[in-house]
Design an enzyme around this catalytic site. Structure first.
Site, PDB file in Angstrom:
ATOM      1  N   ASP A   9      28.838  35.095 -19.819  1.00  0.00           N
ATOM      2  CA  ASP A   9      29.795  34.330 -21.063  1.00  0.00           C
ATOM      3  C   ASP A   9      29.717  35.488 -22.123  1.00  0.00           C
ATOM      4  O   ASP A   9      30.599  35.573 -23.738  1.00  0.00           O
ATOM      5  CB  ASP A   9      28.786  33.528 -21.348  1.00  0.00           C
ATOM      6  N   ASP A  46      35.356  29.601 -13.899  1.00  0.00           N
ATOM      7  CA  ASP A  46      33.899  28.925 -14.438  1.00  0.00           C
ATOM      8  C   ASP A  46      33.859  27.543 -14.550  1.00  0.00           C
ATOM      9  O   ASP A  46      32.759  27.295 -13.994  1.00  0.00           O
ATOM     10  CB  ASP A  46      33.548  29.566 -16.039  1.00  0.00           C
TER      11      ASP A  46
END
Length: 449
Positions: free
Chosen positions: A367, A266
Site C-alpha cells: 500500500d 486488492d
C-alpha cells in the site's frame, strides 16, 4: 551417586545448629489464617446489606430491568468512545508514515532527474508504448497490466502456500534476499544519483562503508530486533526505494492502468472467501502468529523489544535470588520478597503495555508503494504542476481516512488500496485536464482569484 559439596554440608550444619529443639511457632501461617478469617467475616458482613437489598429488589422487576438497560447503554457508550479514540489515534499513526514515504518520493522526483528518464522497462512489462497510435498504446498498456497482475497473483499464492505448509525458513530467506537487494543495491543507486545531482564528492570506500552500516542495521531491525521507530523508518525507506523503481521503469499509460487494476485485485484478494490475502491473514490469526515484519508496517511492536527487556529483568532478578546470603535468613526473606515484588511490577507493566501494542494498526508495504507510485507519477508526468501532486496527496489521505473508518465499523481486515487509489485517479485526471488548464489561463491573463 550424587554427593553434595563440602560447602553445602557446612551450610546445612550451620542452619540446623540455629534451630532449637522445641517446635517453633508459625506466626506467619497463623496470621495468614486469621487475616483470611477476618477477610471472610468482613466480606460476609459487607455482602449482607447487598443480599437484603437484592431480596428487596427482586420483586421489583422494573427496577432490575432499568438497571440492566442502563448498564448495557453505558457499555455501548464506552465502546463507542473507545472506538473513536483509537480510530483517531490510528489515523494519526498512519498519516505520518504514509506522508513521509510520499514526501521522500516526490522530493526525489522533483530533484533527481534519473528517476524521470525513460531508459528501460521492467521485465514484467515487455510491451513498449513508443508509438503514435493511441489504440496500440492502450492495448500494450493493458497487456502489460495483465502480465504484472498475473505475476503478483502467482507470487502471492506461492507465498500463501509456503506459509500454509509452514515453510518459514524459505519465506525468511526470500524476504532476506529482497531486503538485501533493496538496502544495498538500490540504496547504492539512489545515493549515487543524489550525490551526482547535488555535486557531492565522496570516495568509494566511504560510500561502501555508509551503505554497509545502513544495510546491516536495517537487516537487524527488520528481521530481528531493534527500536520500533528505527524499524518503521527502514520500512518507509525501502517502500520509497521500490516506488521510485516502479516510477522509473513503468511506462506512463501502463502505470495508470496497473494502479487501477491493482486496486481491484486488492479488493478481491482481501474480501473474497478464497482470496490469497484473506487466507494469509486468517491463517496467521488461527495460528496466533504475527505476519512477517518485512511485509507489514506496524504502528506497534510486532517482535517487541520489550521481550528482550523483560528477559533481562528476569535474568537480573534470578541473579539476585541466586546471590542470597544463606547465612542470614532474614536477609534472604527480604531479598526474595523484593524480587517477587519486582517481578509482579514487571508483569503488570508488560500487561499494561500489551493492550496498546495489540491495538496497533498494520498496513501492508504494498500500500505504501502504490500510494507513492501514484503521487510520484503525478509529480513526474503532470508537467511539473504542484496542484495535481497535492490533489493526489489529499485524495490518498481522504481514502485512507475512509478505509480506517470502515475498519472501525467492520472490525476486520480490509483492503487499503481501492478507495485511496480511486480517489487519487479521479483527482489526478480531473486536476490535470480541468484545473491545470484553467489555472494556466488565469495566469496568462494575470487574473487571480
Amino acid at each position: 551417586m550424587i554427593k553434595l559439596s563440602d560447602s553445602e554440608d557446612e551450610e546445612c550444619n550451620e542452619r540446623t545448629s540455629l534451630i532449637t529443639s522445641e517446635s517453633p511457632p508459625l506466626p506467619s501461617y497463623q496470621d495468614g489464617v486469621q487475616a483470611s478469617e477476618g477477610l471472610e467475616t468482613s466480606y460476609h458482613r459487607e455482602r449482607q446489606p447487598d443480599s437484603t437489598q437484592n431480596n428487596e429488589d427482586v420483586p421489583n422487576g422494573r427496577t432490575s430491568g432499568a438497571d440492566a438497560y442502563n448498564s448495557e447503554t453505558t457499555v455501548e457508550n464506552e465502546e463507542e468512545e473507545l472506538t473513536l479514540k483509537y480510530g483517531a489515534r490510528h489515523v494519526i499513526m498512519l498519516f505520518v508514515p504514509v506522508t513521509l514515504c510520499m514526501v521522500v518520493v516526490v522530493a526525489t522526483i522533483k530533484s533527481v532527474s534519473f528517476y524521470t528518464e525513460k531508459d528501460g522497462q521492467l521485465i514484467y512489462t515487455p510491451f513498449s508504448e513508443d508509438t503514435t497510435s493511441v489504440g496500440e498504446r492502450l492495448l500494450n498498456s493493458v497487456l502489460n497490466t495483465l502480465i504484472m497482475i498475473s505475476v503478483i497473483l502467482v507470487m502471492t499464492i506461492f507465498l500463501v502456500l509456503l506459509y500454509k505448509y509452514r515453510c518459514y525458513k524459505f519465506i525468511h530467506g526470500w524476504l532476506i534476499l529482497s531486503s538485501l537487494m533493496l538496502l544495498f543495491m538500490f540504496t547504492y543507486i539512489y545515493l549515487s544519483e543524489v550525490f551526482k545531482t547535488y555535486n557531492i564528492a565522496m570516495d568509494y570506500p566511504t560510500l561502501f562503508m555508509v551503505i554497509w552500516n545502513f544495510g546491516a542495521v536495517g537487516m537487524i531491525c527488520i528481521h530481528w530486533k531493534g527500536p520500533l521507530q528505527l524499524q518503521q523508518a527502514y520500512l518507509i525507506m525501502i517502500s520509497a526505494l521500490m516506488a521510485l523503481v516502479f516510477i522509473k521503469y513503468l511506462p506512463e499509460w501502463s502505470a495508470w492502468v496497473i494502479l487501477g487494476a491493482i486496486s481491484v485485485y486488492d479488493l478481491l484478494a482481501v474480501l473474497c472467501p478464497k482470496g490469497p490475502l484473506r487466507m494469509l491473514v486468517e491463517t496467521a490469526q488461527e495460528r496466533n502468529e504475527p505476519i512477517f515484519p518485512a511485509l507489514i508496517y506496524s504502528s506497534a511492536m510486532m517482535w517487541t523489544v520489550g521481550m528482550a527487556d523483560s528477559a533481562t529483568a528476569d535474568g537480573r532478578m534470578n541473579q539476585q535470588v541466586q546471590h542470597i546470603d544463606r547465612n542470614t535468613p532474614e536477609g534472604a526473606n527480604s531479598t526474595v520478597e523484593d524480587a517477587a515484588e519486582t517481578r509482579i511490577q514487571t508483569q503488570s507493566n508488560l500487561s499494561s503495555e500489551d493492550p496498546d501494542e495489540e491495538r496497533g494498526v498494520k498496513l501492508g508495504l504494498g500500500d505504501f508503494i502504490f500510494y507513492s507510485v501514484l503521487v510520484g507519477k503525478a509529480a513526474a508526468t503532470a508537467s511539473g504542476d504542484w496542484n495535481t501532486t497535492l490533489a493526489c496527496f489529499v485524495a490518498i489521505l481522504i481514502g485512507l481516512c475512509l478505509t480506517l473508518l470502515l475498519l472501525a465499523v467492520f472490525k476486520k481486515a480490509l483492503p487499503a488500496l481501492p478507495i485511496s487509489i480511486t480517489f487519487g485517479l479521479i483527482f489526478y485526471f480531473s486536476t490535470d485536464n480541468i484545473v491545470r488548464p484553467f489555472m494556466d489561463t488565469l495566469a496568462s491573463h494575470q487574473m487571480y482569484i
